[in-house]
Write a protein that holds these residues in place. Structure first.
Motif, PDB file in Angstrom:
ATOM      1  N   ALA A 277     -14.405 -27.812  14.019  1.00  0.00           N
ATOM      2  CA  ALA A 277     -15.231 -26.671  14.394  1.00  0.00           C
ATOM      3  C   ALA A 277     -14.582 -25.360  13.964  1.00  0.00           C
ATOM      4  O   ALA A 277     -15.270 -24.431  13.527  1.00  0.00           O
ATOM      5  N   LEU A 278     -13.272 -25.273  14.057  1.00  0.00           N
ATOM      6  CA  LEU A 278     -12.576 -24.070  13.586  1.00  0.00           C
ATOM      7  C   LEU A 278     -12.725 -23.908  12.081  1.00  0.00           C
ATOM      8  O   LEU A 278     -13.021 -22.819  11.583  1.00  0.00           O
ATOM      9  N   VAL A 279     -12.532 -24.990  11.355  1.00  0.00           N
ATOM     10  CA  VAL A 279     -12.594 -24.945   9.894  1.00  0.00           C
ATOM     11  C   VAL A 279     -13.996 -24.620   9.392  1.00  0.00           C
ATOM     12  O   VAL A 279     -14.165 -23.844   8.445  1.00  0.00           O
ATOM     13  N   THR A 280     -15.002 -25.157  10.045  1.00  0.00           N
ATOM     14  CA  THR A 280     -16.378 -24.938   9.584  1.00  0.00           C
ATOM     15  C   THR A 280     -16.985 -23.646  10.105  1.00  0.00           C
ATOM     16  O   THR A 280     -18.101 -23.305   9.743  1.00  0.00           O
ATOM     17  N   GLY A 281     -16.272 -22.935  10.955  1.00  0.00           N
ATOM     18  CA  GLY A 281     -16.758 -21.661  11.456  1.00  0.00           C
ATOM     19  C   GLY A 281     -17.710 -21.758  12.632  1.00  0.00           C
ATOM     20  O   GLY A 281     -18.414 -20.801  12.940  1.00  0.00           O
ATOM     21  N   THR A 282     -17.732 -22.882  13.305  1.00  0.00           N
ATOM     22  CA  THR A 282     -18.628 -23.063  14.456  1.00  0.00           C
ATOM     23  C   THR A 282     -18.396 -21.994  15.521  1.00  0.00           C
ATOM     24  O   THR A 282     -19.332 -21.557  16.179  1.00  0.00           O
TER      25      THR A 282
END
Length: 64
Positions: free
Chosen positions: A56-61
C-alpha cells in the motif's frame, strides 16, 4: 525467552530522522520498533499484513 530480533533501519534514514526499525530474521514474525527507543516496546505482526502494508505504501494507497 524473547526472540533475538536483528533490527535494521531504512537506508533512507539518517541520524536525525525518527524512523521505524524492522526485524525480519525470525520465521513468521515481523518485528517493528522506534529507532529512537530501542529498549522500548516491540510491535509484532505476521508477514501477510506487513506485506500488504508495504504494498500500500509503494502503490500510493495512503497518498492524499
Amino acid at each position: 525467552m524473547l526472540p533475538d530480533f536483528q533490527f535494521r533501519k531504512s537506508t533512507f534514514s539518517n541520524d536525525e530522522a525518527e524512523c521505524v526499525e524492522v526485524a525480519l530474521n525470525i520465521s513468521d514474525i515481523v518485528a517493528l520498533r522506534d529507532s529512537k527507543v530501542p529498549d522500548g516496546p516491540i510491535l509484532r505482526v505476521s508477514p501477510a499484513p506487513w506485506d500488504a502494508f508495504r504494498e500500500a505504501l509503494v502503490t500510493g494507497t495512503f497518498d492524499r
